[in-house]
Design an enzyme around this catalytic site. Sequence first.
Site, PDB file in Angstrom:
ATOM      1  N   HIS A 182       1.043 -16.945 -11.859  1.00 37.81           N
ATOM      2  CA  HIS A 182       1.634 -15.718 -11.326  1.00 37.81           C
ATOM      3  C   HIS A 182       1.355 -14.562 -12.274  1.00 37.81           C
ATOM      4  O   HIS A 182       1.358 -14.731 -13.485  1.00 37.81           O
ATOM      5  CB  HIS A 182       3.149 -15.898 -11.157  1.00 37.81           C
ATOM      6  N   ASP A 213      14.980 -11.639  -1.646  1.00 39.56           N
ATOM      7  CA  ASP A 213      13.990 -10.853  -2.390  1.00 39.56           C
ATOM      8  C   ASP A 213      13.259  -9.882  -1.472  1.00 39.56           C
ATOM      9  O   ASP A 213      12.945  -8.763  -1.878  1.00 39.56           O
ATOM     10  CB  ASP A 213      12.983 -11.767  -3.094  1.00 39.56           C
ATOM     11  N   ARG A 225      14.595  -1.856  -3.782  1.00 39.04           N
ATOM     12  CA  ARG A 225      14.320  -1.439  -5.168  1.00 39.04           C
ATOM     13  C   ARG A 225      13.167  -0.449  -5.217  1.00 39.04           C
ATOM     14  O   ARG A 225      13.172   0.510  -5.994  1.00 39.04           O
ATOM     15  CB  ARG A 225      13.979  -2.665  -6.027  1.00 39.04           C
ATOM     16  N   SER A 280      13.571 -11.964  -9.350  1.00 43.46           N
ATOM     17  CA  SER A 280      12.708 -11.827  -8.177  1.00 43.46           C
ATOM     18  C   SER A 280      11.517 -12.788  -8.284  1.00 43.46           C
ATOM     19  O   SER A 280      11.209 -13.533  -7.346  1.00 43.46           O
ATOM     20  CB  SER A 280      12.227 -10.365  -8.088  1.00 43.46           C
ATOM     21  N   LYS A 317      11.175 -16.837  -6.297  1.00 46.12           N
ATOM     22  CA  LYS A 317      10.052 -17.139  -5.396  1.00 46.12           C
ATOM     23  C   LYS A 317       9.236 -18.334  -5.904  1.00 46.12           C
ATOM     24  O   LYS A 317       8.777 -19.159  -5.126  1.00 46.12           O
ATOM     25  CB  LYS A 317       9.135 -15.908  -5.264  1.00 46.12           C
TER      26      LYS A 317
HETATM   27  N1  URA Z   1       6.827  -8.943  -9.006  1.00 49.04           N
HETATM   28  C1  URA Z   1       7.826  -9.475  -8.253  1.00 49.04           C
HETATM   29  O1  URA Z   1       7.608 -10.419  -7.491  1.00 49.04           O
HETATM   30  N2  URA Z   1       9.037  -8.954  -8.371  1.00 49.04           N
HETATM   31  C2  URA Z   1       9.335  -7.923  -9.183  1.00 49.04           C
HETATM   32  O2  URA Z   1      10.466  -7.510  -9.248  1.00 49.04           O
HETATM   33  C3  URA Z   1       8.286  -7.372  -9.953  1.00 49.04           C
HETATM   34  C4  URA Z   1       7.042  -7.912  -9.845  1.00 49.04           C
END
Ligand code: URA
Length: 424
Positions: free
Chosen positions: A82, A161, A168, A183, A187
Amino acid sequence: MNVVTIINKKRQGLPLTKEEISYMVDGYVKEEIPDYQMSAFLMSICLKNMNEEEIFYLTDAMLHSGNLLDTSMFGIHTVDKHSTGGVGDKTTLVVAPLVASTGVDVIKMSGRGLGFTGGTIDKLESIHGFQTYLTEEEWMKQIEEIHVCIASGGKDLVLADKKMYALRDVTGTVESLPLIASSIMSKKIASGSKKIVMDVKVGKGALMKTEKEAEELAKTMIQIGKRYGVTVKCVLSSMDSPLGYAIGNGLEVKESIDALQGKFAPDFYELVLSLASQMVALGLEISKEEAEEKVITNLKNGQAYEVFLKLVEKQHGNIEKVDIADTTYDVCSEEEGYITSIDALGLAQISSKLGSGRENLEDTIDYGVGLWLLKKPGDFVKKGEALLRVYYREKIVEKEEILKSFRIEKEQKKGTSILLKYIV
Ligand code: URA
């Protein structure tokens, strides 16, 4: 429980309980709490922060707001990667097939670009026909056959999210460590990852502007991972200048194909090698040195590229048709000297103006437009020589505006590595 009391408590900097945090997240997902109250809550977290326990409760509440994927049938070898988001970050397109070519299973749930950061799903959709939505059965079959799939996260994963990130984005509450960590980790855990290599970007073109902030985010995500029995290893990498040569969806696919055929920008190679080696070391449980050897071999012998081609074919893409605008103009230097920096954020905004980025998740984007750097930091440029090529369709950006992103000086600056630190 009362929403205003909870907001007030956080506004005063007091720690919230698990029940209070769950109440806010659940209430928001069920639409019992309106956007304006959630916005105030998010802003209070931005301003007063959260302790480790609260960040875990927030992650857990978000995680359980949707379905969870069970990938345990693949054993312990599934490895995920990621990135916290950067400019020109096409790393997944190269790293995922490369790691899969060594026999490690890579299930990559990716997202779309928002604001100045790009998204892997948009990049792949610039390949005509490429299907990013796969059913659970389809991606399981694909993993069995070629060890890799790249798909958009299921619609029902981490519902909180989806709503909170969109909110956000329009309320100035993206840049907050507890909100970013929860966040990302909700995930990752929801999509079944057991071993994750995180590319934590640092610099002008990243969410974390300083190494200190990035290190703190990395350590927080490692701690969250531990609570779920998930191994997280972090690489801090610089995002002051764009990564590689291309910014823009189709162009980034082209650069990835070049890279898989051995034509890499030096910074991109360094990052790919580091992330892929860490993933292979984790997946095959071998040393980083042994993993690096496998990675280099499979880049050189074309096996990584072969897996990429199979991935595109299995997901119904036509590799002969990548959307790239055929109208271009070059932006040339007005002075002579060494390029000492290229403003990643500035160029991301320019690429967005050309049509490659979206303000809202519903916006449509033009996959074919973007920028291709013809010079990188450290290079010498003569007056009148091209610095960058603009790929455009309807909108153009004035050359003067683009030139502001390049810093050209008489003295060459010492080159630095894109890799800043490993946190494991
Ligand atoms: N990537 C994400 O998935 N969430 C965030 O808050 C920032 C970057």
